[in-house]
Motif scaffolding. Structure first.
Motif, PDB file in Angstrom:
ATOM      1  N   ARG A 113      -4.811  -0.065  -6.712  1.00 20.16           N
ATOM      2  CA  ARG A 113      -4.667   0.116  -5.272  1.00 20.16           C
ATOM      3  C   ARG A 113      -5.016  -1.213  -4.602  1.00 20.16           C
ATOM      4  O   ARG A 113      -5.873  -1.963  -5.094  1.00 20.16           O
ATOM      5  N   ALA A 149      -3.888  -2.506   5.998  1.00 23.88           N
ATOM      6  CA  ALA A 149      -3.021  -1.689   5.144  1.00 23.88           C
ATOM      7  C   ALA A 149      -3.774  -1.310   3.880  1.00 23.88           C
ATOM      8  O   ALA A 149      -4.707  -1.988   3.471  1.00 23.88           O
ATOM      9  N   GLY A 158      -2.868   0.904  -0.042  1.00 22.09           N
ATOM     10  CA  GLY A 158      -1.953   1.755  -0.792  1.00 22.09           C
ATOM     11  C   GLY A 158      -1.689   1.208  -2.171  1.00 22.09           C
ATOM     12  O   GLY A 158      -2.360   0.284  -2.623  1.00 22.09           O
ATOM     13  N   ASP A 159      -0.682   1.781  -2.850  1.00 17.18           N
ATOM     14  CA  ASP A 159      -0.414   1.297  -4.201  1.00 17.18           C
ATOM     15  C   ASP A 159       0.259  -0.079  -4.115  1.00 17.18           C
ATOM     16  O   ASP A 159       0.967  -0.369  -3.153  1.00 17.18           O
ATOM     17  N   SER A 185       3.928  -8.902   4.035  1.00 20.55           N
ATOM     18  CA  SER A 185       4.738 -10.039   3.622  1.00 20.55           C
ATOM     19  C   SER A 185       4.733 -11.132   4.686  1.00 20.55           C
ATOM     20  O   SER A 185       4.811 -12.310   4.372  1.00 20.55           O
ATOM     21  N   ALA A 199       2.800  -1.818  -5.261  1.00 23.79           N
ATOM     22  CA  ALA A 199       4.227  -2.047  -5.018  1.00 23.79           C
ATOM     23  C   ALA A 199       4.584  -1.805  -3.555  1.00 23.79           C
ATOM     24  O   ALA A 199       5.227  -2.635  -2.909  1.00 23.79           O
ATOM     25  N   THR A 200       4.125  -0.676  -3.014  1.00 25.47           N
ATOM     26  CA  THR A 200       4.441  -0.330  -1.629  1.00 25.47           C
ATOM     27  C   THR A 200       3.850  -1.349  -0.664  1.00 25.47           C
ATOM     28  O   THR A 200       4.513  -1.806   0.270  1.00 25.47           O
ATOM     29  N   ILE A 201       2.573  -1.687  -0.923  1.00 25.53           N
ATOM     30  CA  ILE A 201       1.872  -2.601  -0.025  1.00 25.53           C
ATOM     31  C   ILE A 201       2.572  -3.948   0.042  1.00 25.53           C
ATOM     32  O   ILE A 201       2.783  -4.514   1.112  1.00 25.53           O
ATOM     33  N   LYS A 261       5.539  -4.657  -0.300  1.00 20.28           N
ATOM     34  CA  LYS A 261       6.852  -4.624   0.361  1.00 20.28           C
ATOM     35  C   LYS A 261       6.722  -4.431   1.869  1.00 20.28           C
ATOM     36  O   LYS A 261       7.661  -4.663   2.604  1.00 20.28           O
ATOM     37  N   SER A 262       5.542  -4.014   2.345  1.00 16.31           N
ATOM     38  CA  SER A 262       5.411  -3.714   3.769  1.00 16.31           C
ATOM     39  C   SER A 262       5.554  -4.991   4.590  1.00 16.31           C
ATOM     40  O   SER A 262       5.072  -6.049   4.202  1.00 16.31           O
TER      41      SER A 262
END
Lengths: 248, 335
Positions: free
Chosen positions: A210, A221, A223-224, A235, A226-228, A230-231
């Motif tokens: 995480r 932010a 989260g996991d 980025s 991968a998701t983080i 990409k947000s």
């Protein structure tokens, strides 16, 4: 890997130096056995957070509990005895002592053992981190990678339940970095809960379950991985750092 | 002391050589004249003070410039307790130890709020304050000081030579006791903490070492030992005044010179530094003020080119260690 037991629970943590607020209402929960990454630009308050967790500085407001016990006002020393240990961003060896004596200090005082009792865990920490062949060298004379390993060795010699890693992968070559990551993965797989601050993202993301993103002292932010990553807000902060980590 | 990491044959040799040396020095009344004994006694007392200051500044990070406070307290307690309370000099020495320890325990919480150079200045101010208080007590002779009455001195021994021998042996005991006591301390778990503190206070604190307590007990213990050796020094001098008892030059500047030249943060440094200091003094004393200039120059050169002093240089260059404290790792098959 992780259980339902809560290792670290932080609620509404605040810290300010005069008008400068370095930690703003940070809350987070870490389950036992988890590995959490903390990222954010320089000056986001990441190391301050570690200083608050270890008790080097006191929070102005908020609450910290460790395995259900309130440690908000506990001293740095008693938190170490409860099992919270950190590594330093800039390695802090006992330069005039040998590598073995460095871990001996950690085992003897971190675990409250006699010198004799501390010898075995001190030696074991060196073996686990691959430093055993260098046990008798002066800690001031070893390479940067070895000094980073020693930070880890000293931390695990205190028998930690929560290990805080502060930019331990910085300044290493790619292959050194991979060695270190393998070592951290091993320590984590043996049951130690980890919170890791790191700019070298590929190293961090290869381990953590995480990610928490800090900016200007606030959690923006979580989260996991991968998701983080990409947000859009992450980025935008991290464009520069991705480039840096790519060059290792 | 029987640390398992110490190879036993080395250990036996170390004990044998130390024992021979101490016996040889204890027999000095047989081979040295009166002046020689006095010189040796003075060497032991400065060696003791240097070892103690080295523990403070070299290990616990307490750069005290105020150790003369405890020298003065020890000396004055000896004089006033024997004169006003009528106790024997030995009881007076014990009383001095207690009073110096109490004074240190009172200073510590105030001075430990200061760090580095601020602590140094604070410790100096504290010592000056005590010095001024002593100049203002008429019963203690004010600024002129006081002498030890002949009756008190005879309490140690009737004739002069026996007295001088006893004081010599007491100073030798103080020197060897402090040396081996400090060595035992540094090899103990407390010593592990002090050495860690010497090398990196930040890391020491984060690994569960109680830094405040380590510093406190070092400060108090050193004050007590300083007071003990000071009583012996003034038992020999027979006179004390605030200027001599609380002398910054004699009890702190000289000691700092010895430790810096010999090697700070190394026990051997105090021994080497004391030897160098006395050699220089004996050979250069007739140069007058030039002598002080030479001492100062040597100190500056050492600090620039060999920051760990003469012993630190030898240790780094040749790996020498007279009093090793290094803890060896266990054999691999025993883990």
């Amino acid at each position: 890997m992780s259980s339902d037991e809560i290792a670290l629970e932080v609620v509404g943590l605040c810290k300010a130096y005069g008008a400068l607020s370095v930690t703003k209402d940070v809350s987070l929960t870490v389950r036992a056995g988890e590995a959490i990454g903390i990222i954010g630009p320089n000056g986001a308050g990441k190391t301050t957070l570690f200083n608050l967790f270890t008790g080097i500085i006191r929070a102005d407001a908020g609450r910290i509990s460790f395995f259900g016990q309130d440690i908000t006002t506990a001293s740095a020393r008693s938190r170490c005895h409860m099992g919270i240990t950190r590594s330093f961003q800039v390695p802090q060896p006992f330069g005039g002592m040998t590598v073995f004596e460095n871990t001996l200090v950690a085992a003897a005082f971190g675990q409250k053992l006699s010198q004799r009792e501390a010898r075995a865990p001190a030696a074991e920490a060196l073996q686990r981190t691959g430093l055993w062949p260098k046990a008798q060298l002066r800690a001031g004379e070893i390479t940067l990678l070895d000094r980073k390993r020693l930070e880890l060795a000293r931390s695990i010699a205190t028998a930690p339940r929560l290990l805080l890693l502060d930019e331990i992968a910085g300044g290493l070559t790619e292959s050194e970095c991979q060695e270190l990551v393998a070592l951290i993965r091993k320590i984590h797989s043996e049951g130690t809960t980890i919170i890791w601050i790191e700019h070298v993202l590929h190293a961090l993301l290869s381990i953590v379950d995480r990610v928490i993103v800090l900016d200007f002292g606030q959690k923006i932010a979580e989260g996991d991985p991968a998701t983080i990553m990409k947000s859009p807000e992450v980025s935008s902060i991290y464009l520069g750092l991705e480039a840096e980590s790519a060059h290792g | 002391m029987s640390e398992p990491s110490h190879p036993s044959s080395d250990w036996r040799r170390f004990i044998a050589i130390s024992a021979l040396l101490v016996i040889g020095l204890a027999a000095a009344p047989l081979w040295a004249d009166r002046a020689g004994l006095r010189l040796l006694g003075e060497m032991y007392s400065l060696l003791t003070l240097a070892l103690l200051w080295n523990l403070l500044a070299g290990y616990a990070g307490l750069l005290s410039v105020g150790q003369q406070a405890f020298v003065g307290i020890g000396g004055y307690t000896l004089f006033s307790a024997t004169i006003f309370l009528g106790v024997s000099p030995y009881v007076a020495i014990l009383l001095g130890i207690v009073l110096a320890a109490l004074a240190a325990a009172l200073f510590a919480p105030l001075l430990f709020r200061l760090e580095g150079a601020y602590f140094a200045i604070g410790s100096w101010v504290a010592a000056e304050t005590i010095y001024l208080v002593f100049t203002m007590i008429p019963q203690l002779g004010g600024g002129a000081g006081m002498s030890l009455p002949a009756a008190v001195v005879r309490g140690i021994a009737e004739d002069r030579s026996t007295r001088e021998f006893i004081i010599y042996w007491l100073l030798l005991a103080a020197g060897t006791g402090t040396l081996f006591g400090a060595y035992a301390l540094l090899r103990s778990k407390v010593g592990l903490a002090l050495t860690a503190l010497r090398d990196n206070p930040t890391a020491a604190a984060s690994l569960g070492i109680d830094i405040w307590r380590a510093k406190f007990w070092t400060y108090v213990g050193v004050a007590a030992a300083v007071s003990a050796v000071s009583s012996l020094i003034f038992l020999q001098k027979l006179r004390i005044s605030p200027a001599s008892g609380f002398s910054l030059n004699d009890w702190t500047v000289t000691i700092i010179f010895i430790v810096v030249i010999g090697g700070i943060g190394r026990l051997e440094g105090a021994i080497v530094g004391t030897a160098v200091y006395f050699l220089l003094r004996e050979f250069l004393a007739n140069l007058g003020p030039v002598y002080m200039i030479v001492l100062g120059t040597i100190a500056i050169i050492t600090m620039i080119f060999a920051r760990r002093g003469i012993w630190g240089f030898l240790e780094a260059r040749f790996g020498w260690s007279l009093l090793p404290t290094t803890r060896l790792p266990p054999h691999e098959d025993k883990i």
